[in-house]
Design a protein around this motif. Structure first.
Motif, PDB file in Angstrom:
ATOM      1  N   ASN B 150     -28.818 -42.092 -28.205  1.00  0.00           N
ATOM      2  CA  ASN B 150     -29.517 -41.368 -27.489  1.00  0.00           C
ATOM      3  C   ASN B 150     -30.734 -40.348 -28.062  1.00  0.00           C
ATOM      4  O   ASN B 150     -31.833 -40.287 -28.029  1.00  0.00           O
ATOM      5  CB  ASN B 150     -29.058 -40.319 -25.916  1.00  0.00           C
ATOM      6  CG  ASN B 150     -29.275 -41.436 -25.355  1.00  0.00           C
ATOM      7  OD1 ASN B 150     -29.533 -41.706 -24.864  1.00  0.00           O
ATOM      8  ND2 ASN B 150     -27.727 -41.304 -24.632  1.00  0.00           N
ATOM      9  N   THR B 180     -23.602 -33.293 -24.955  1.00  0.00           N
ATOM     10  CA  THR B 180     -23.293 -35.068 -23.863  1.00  0.00           C
ATOM     11  C   THR B 180     -21.686 -34.447 -24.206  1.00  0.00           C
ATOM     12  O   THR B 180     -20.882 -35.219 -22.436  1.00  0.00           O
ATOM     13  CB  THR B 180     -24.183 -35.902 -24.330  1.00  0.00           C
ATOM     14  OG1 THR B 180     -25.530 -35.583 -25.104  1.00  0.00           O
ATOM     15  CG2 THR B 180     -23.870 -36.851 -23.789  1.00  0.00           C
ATOM     16  N   GLY B 239     -24.688 -29.716 -16.101  1.00  0.00           N
ATOM     17  CA  GLY B 239     -25.709 -31.038 -16.421  1.00  0.00           C
ATOM     18  C   GLY B 239     -27.563 -30.437 -16.947  1.00  0.00           C
ATOM     19  O   GLY B 239     -28.182 -30.996 -16.854  1.00  0.00           O
ATOM     20  N   THR B 242     -27.774 -30.869 -20.317  1.00  0.00           N
ATOM     21  CA  THR B 242     -28.670 -31.956 -19.911  1.00  0.00           C
ATOM     22  C   THR B 242     -30.064 -32.223 -20.001  1.00  0.00           C
ATOM     23  O   THR B 242     -30.609 -32.929 -20.790  1.00  0.00           O
ATOM     24  CB  THR B 242     -26.992 -32.870 -19.548  1.00  0.00           C
ATOM     25  OG1 THR B 242     -26.463 -31.982 -19.668  1.00  0.00           O
ATOM     26  CG2 THR B 242     -27.379 -34.268 -20.432  1.00  0.00           C
ATOM     27  N   MET B 245     -31.967 -31.689 -22.732  1.00  0.00           N
ATOM     28  CA  MET B 245     -32.259 -31.819 -23.235  1.00  0.00           C
ATOM     29  C   MET B 245     -32.790 -33.313 -23.925  1.00  0.00           C
ATOM     30  O   MET B 245     -33.835 -33.455 -24.677  1.00  0.00           O
ATOM     31  CB  MET B 245     -30.519 -32.812 -23.534  1.00  0.00           C
ATOM     32  CG  MET B 245     -30.564 -32.755 -25.065  1.00  0.00           C
ATOM     33  SD  MET B 245     -30.163 -34.926 -24.949  1.00  0.00           S
ATOM     34  CE  MET B 245     -29.088 -34.776 -24.099  1.00  0.00           C
ATOM     35  N   VAL B 328     -26.525 -36.319  -9.408  1.00  0.00           N
ATOM     36  CA  VAL B 328     -26.853 -35.191  -9.229  1.00  0.00           C
ATOM     37  C   VAL B 328     -26.022 -34.396  -7.236  1.00  0.00           C
ATOM     38  O   VAL B 328     -25.821 -33.619  -7.230  1.00  0.00           O
ATOM     39  CB  VAL B 328     -28.167 -34.709  -9.195  1.00  0.00           C
ATOM     40  CG1 VAL B 328     -28.514 -32.882  -8.708  1.00  0.00           C
ATOM     41  CG2 VAL B 328     -28.582 -34.341 -10.854  1.00  0.00           C
ATOM     42  N   GLY B 331     -23.466 -34.928  -7.134  1.00  0.00           N
ATOM     43  CA  GLY B 331     -22.362 -32.632  -7.533  1.00  0.00           C
ATOM     44  C   GLY B 331     -22.775 -31.908  -6.593  1.00  0.00           C
ATOM     45  O   GLY B 331     -21.752 -31.425  -6.492  1.00  0.00           O
ATOM     46  N   ALA B 370     -20.435 -41.110  -8.619  1.00  0.00           N
ATOM     47  CA  ALA B 370     -21.554 -39.649  -9.529  1.00  0.00           C
ATOM     48  C   ALA B 370     -21.150 -40.787 -10.983  1.00  0.00           C
ATOM     49  O   ALA B 370     -21.720 -41.081 -12.079  1.00  0.00           O
ATOM     50  CB  ALA B 370     -20.876 -38.611  -9.433  1.00  0.00           C
ATOM     51  N   ILE B 371     -19.502 -40.839 -11.324  1.00  0.00           N
ATOM     52  CA  ILE B 371     -19.593 -41.181 -12.495  1.00  0.00           C
ATOM     53  C   ILE B 371     -20.334 -42.231 -13.503  1.00  0.00           C
ATOM     54  O   ILE B 371     -21.207 -42.650 -14.461  1.00  0.00           O
ATOM     55  CB  ILE B 371     -17.605 -41.159 -13.155  1.00  0.00           C
ATOM     56  CG1 ILE B 371     -17.014 -40.151 -13.169  1.00  0.00           C
ATOM     57  CG2 ILE B 371     -17.499 -41.572 -14.600  1.00  0.00           C
ATOM     58  CD1 ILE B 371     -17.659 -38.924 -13.780  1.00  0.00           C
TER      59      ILE B 371
END
Ligand code: HDD
Ligand code: HEM
Ligand code: HEM
Lengths: 341, 443
Positions: B150, B180, B239, B242, B245, B328, B331, B370-371
């Motif tokens: 990435n 990450t 998150g 993240t 980022m 999301v 989560g 979610a994973i």
């Protein structure tokens, strides 16, 4: 020594370790199948007791080999990946079936037979598939079409050398594992298993040697470069045969305390025998990875990366040594584990 | 289908399969440590039984984790040789170090499984802690390679595509590595906590439990709820980082995640809905004003880049918006559920009602979804690149024929293994019900 030669020596050493560990692992699975039922239950449970804690460690060495190959020789992945897609892909499927079924058979007594038979049979098929990769690198089975390598499956499957390689791989697997289990059974004071495995090792040893010699004669015309190189490396192969003779005969001497055979020394000599043979074969294979399309040097990574990886191996292996010693003491030496009923 | 599509489909499904077992493999050792430590502190036999039963389940799952991991490790070289050529030159270190993490885990796992009864307590704890470190270590290291894809770093590329000036450690510590790696580890812990809570809640909903059993399952539910609450909170906070980022390094992916076409300040966050390419908007979504700008830069006037900044052939598939929402959304819901349960117990001093237990039963599977959604979002959102702005997926993939055959074989294998592992777990735990062990410890 050139850097790429250091790299290929390290890679080759991992292959040596994996071929030894893999032979024990797959072979023990096979013996556990053969002796599973009937009167030889001791021989089977000895094989299983060795197998339970060790297969994970063996499997990591396979991954270690693959990762070392692509990180030291990234420019080889393109050709090897394309050529080996099917044989290695099939090998992976069998390996997965074996690993999971073998593990599950400990947890479901009801299905033990089915699970054990499957893992035993795949224990023969996987080494067969893996050694069938060797002839591919010898030349004659690969053509380049439109810039991409193609494997000639028809030729490979009809060539006698392929089957000789497979026969060699399987007999080696069975010989090494039988010999090792002879020693393991002695350590566990299990006389019936000791006798069973010693008998197997005694007939398999000479057979393996015979097949190895015959394999050289079935090499195709394209592999004449390798045969010539082998003749220049006769010292290594000669040593190998001599070590076999010593190790094999040690199985027949009586120890002072009346026990038959110096099994620990026999195992050591036979491992040295394979060590000499594998390194001699490896140096005969130089400078090619896949004849004549790919040399070791052309596949090699940059020197920055090489030295970082080298440091990585030194640090990593030195951290692991204490863990391996603990492991060895618990599973290969501790009488409480070895002699449990 | 052409070879490249098949290779991507095969690799994506293989990872989707591996990650189920891998996540459990990262999380369960932590749960076992918690149970072992509780046993040391409280001397309550239940926790020791818990550790033993989780270990049994772990051993069954680990076999498939290792087997499927070996598959993805080797398939990566077989299917994406162009990618591995770059990996070998620049980012080989995490792959290499990961092997040592595996070895540590494998050695100590065997010791914990087969020698626990011969070890003193401290050495048993050292073993299981080593297993946990090995597992999370391997997850962090493989995530490093993913983070580098990435945010590539540590090399230069000549016009002809040759790689020079390689700095392996700069590649290792690439800009998105830490964020990450933390996200992956805590989300794995969170998932396993909710799965443990699921199993316990499902048991507690059954009628006719003995008192001992009820107490046993309550204890494991409590561990699940507390760990789940902490980990889901950390996952959400991290998150958020993240996403920032992405804003800094990979705005194209963030734009696709939110279905944002025009570059805007005060950008709204779209929840739900479906991104429409023709109308250049997210249809049927609930918009939260300014929230996207705040998410991206902690200020409402942050400028967020839109997809129209890039040529259309560089857009990732637009359905990644849904994948992002699923991650999301789940989560947020699970975090809410865990804190609600804690408030219920502490504030109202009451046992959890049946409807809340029923929600917890769904929590574990949802966390796993979610994973999967998060990973698929990350990998698919990176398209059309395998290494962002460096290597296109079409150049990374194999040219070999026969991928189709392997695809069929591997997918069948995964289907069989999913069924067989579920069957094994159910079979084993039916045969060895917890009341037997509880009864044994009574005498
Ligand atoms: C239980 C699982 C789980 C949960 C609840 C969350 N995540 Fe996540 N997320 C992951 C599991 C995950 C993951 C599967 O672990 C990913 C895939 C790739 C990665 O690095 O982690 C991920 C990736 C990922 C990415 C993409 C990173 C990239 O492509 O480089 C972003 C922006 C977020 N997450 C943001 C969030 C936010 C704002 C959350 C708010 C609650 C959230 N995640 C909850
Ligand atoms: C981020 C997602 C991933 C996580 C959390 C993860 C985690 C794990 C875990 C916990 C295991 C079992 C550990 C053990 O060996 O005992 C495992 C095995 C393995 N994984 Fe993954 N993995 C992930 C993705 C990948 C990817 C993408 C690859 C390949 C490039 C990979 C390669 C492997 C290999 C080769 C093994 C087997 C190692 C062995 O022989 O023991 N993993 N993984
Ligand atoms: C374990 C959870 C993961 C899942 C579920 C996952 C999912 C996927 C999916 C669905 C694709 C296909 C994307 C497409 O072509 O549209 C893909 C591609 C890919 N992923 Fe991941 N991924 C995971 C982790 C990783 C990790 C840790 C790595 C880093 C080593 C990785 C490397 C790749 C590569 C090299 C490709 C193929 C090239 C490409 O399509 O870009 N993946 N993955």
């Amino acid at each position: 020594m050139e850097e790429y030669l250091i790299a290929v020596t390290i890679l080759w050493s991992f292959l040596f370790v994996y071929s030894m560990l893999g032979s024990l692992d797959f072979g023990a699975g096979f013996w556990a199948l053969v002796y599973g039922k009937k009167k030889h239950t001791n021989a089977s449970s000895i094989a299983n007791r060795f197998l339970s804690p060790t297969w994970e460690v063996t499997n990591v060495f396979l991954v270690l080999f693959v990762v070392t190959l692509v990180s030291f020789f990234p420019f080889a992945t393109s050709m090897l990946g394309t050529l080996l897609l099917i044989p290695v892909g099939l090998g992976l499927i069998l390996l997965t079936i074996r690993t999971t079924f073998m593990m599950f058979s400990h947890y479901a007594n009801k299905f033990q037979d089915l699970l054990r038979i499957t893992s035993g049979i795949t224990g023969l098929l996987i080494p067969a598939l893996l050694v069938s990769i060797l002839p591919i690198t010898l030349g004659g089975f690969v053509v380049i079409e439109d810039g991409y390598p193609q494997l000639l499956y028809g030729k490979l499957l009809t060539s006698p050398t392929t089957y000789m390689h497979i026969a060699f791989g399987i007999s080696t697997e069975l010989f090494l594992s039988a010999l090792f289990l002879t020693d393991y059974a002695r350590e566990a004071n299990d006389h019936s298993a000791f006798g069973t495995y010693r008998k197997q090792a005694i007939w398999l040893g000479p057979l393996t040697l015979l097949i190895a010699v015959l394999t050289i004669f079935t090499m195709p015309a394209e592999a004449s470069w390798l045969v010539e190189n082998v003749q220049d490396n006769l010292y290594g192969f000669g040593m190998s045969i001599a070590l076999f003779a010593i190790g094999y005969s040690l199985l027949f001497f009586k120890q002072k305390n009346g026990k038959l055979g110096y099994t620990r020394a026999a195992v050591t000599f036979v491992i040295l025998q394979y060590g000499f043979a594998i390194y001699a074969y490896g140096s005969a294979h130089l400078p090619y990875m896949v004849y004549p399309h790919l040399t070791i040097e052309a596949g090699f990574t940059n020197t920055n990366m090489f030295y970082q990886l080298l440091i990585g191996y030194i640090v990593g292996l030195s951290i692991l040594v204490p863990a391996f010693i603990l492991f060895w003491r618990l599973f290969l030496k501790d009488q409480r584990y070895l002699e449990q009923k | 289908m052409d070879t490249v599509v098949l290779a991507r489909a095969l690799f994506g499904s293989s990872l989707g399969f591996h990650i189920i077992y891998a996540t459990l493999g990262v999380g369960i050792p932590l749960m076992i440590i918690i149970a072992e430590v509780m046993y040391l502190i409280k001397k309550d036999e239940d926790y020791s039984i818990m550790a033993k039963r989780w270990t049994k389940g772990f051993a069954i799952l680990l076999a498939v984790a290792i087997a499927s991991g070996t598959i993805v490790g080797v398939l990566l070289s077989l299917l994406f040789p162009g990618f591995m050529e770059m990996v070998g030159q620049v980012i080989a270190l995490p792959f290499q170090i990961e092997i040592f993490a595996f070895l540590i885990e494998a050695v100590f796992m065997s010791i914990y499984l087969y020698a626990a009864d011969r070890l003193p307590t401290w050495l048993r704890l050292v073993s299981i802690v080593s297993v946990a470190i090995g597992a999370v270590g391997s997850a962090i290291l493989i995530t490093d390679a993913h983070a580098w894809m990435n945010t590539p770093a540590g090399f230069e590329m000549t016009a002809s595509g040759e790689i020079t000036n390689v700095d392996p450690w700069a590649a290792f510590f690439n800009p998105s590595f830490f964020i990450t790696a933390l996200h992956v580890s805590v989300s794995a812990y969170m998932t396993v906590a909710f799965i443990i809570a699921s199993l316990a809640a499902a048991r507690l909903l059954r009628k006719g439990l003995s008192n001992e059993e009820r107490n046993y399952h309550k204890k494991s539910l409590t561990i699940g709820i507390y760990l789940g609450a902490v980990m889901s909170l950390v996952t959400a906070i991290n998150g958020h980082e993240t996403a920032q980022m992405l804003h800094d390094y990979n705005p194209r992916k963030l734009a696709a995640a939110e279905g944002l076409f025009e570059t805007t300040r005060y950008a709204p966050l779209s929840v739900g809905g479906w991104t429409s390419r023709e109308d250049q908007e997210v249809k049927y979504a609930i918009e939260i004003p300014y929230a996207l700008s705040f998410l991206a830069g902690d200020r409402f006037d942050t400028e967020v880049k839109g997809l129209n900044e890039y040529p259309e052939e560089l857009w990732p598939p637009l359905y990644v918006h849904t994948l992002f929402n699923v991650m999301v959304g789940i989560g947020t819901m699970l975090m809410g559920l865990a804190f609600l349960a804690i408030i219920w117990r502490w504030g109202f001093k009451k046992p959890l009602p049946g409807w809340m237990l029923a929600l917890f039963v769904g929590g574990g599977p949802l966390a796993m979804i979610a994973i999967e959604a998060g990973w698929c979002f990350s990998c698919i959102g990176r398209q059309p690149y395998t290494i962002v702005n460096v290597l296109k997926t079409t150049d990374a993939a194999t040219q070999s024929e026969n991928v189709g055959l392997l695809f069929v074989l591997f997918i069948s294998l995964y289907a069989v293994l999913l069924v067989v592992t579920a069957f094994m777990l159910i079979f084993y735990f039916k045969r060895h019900p917890v009341q037997d062990e509880l009864a044994k410890s009574e005498v």
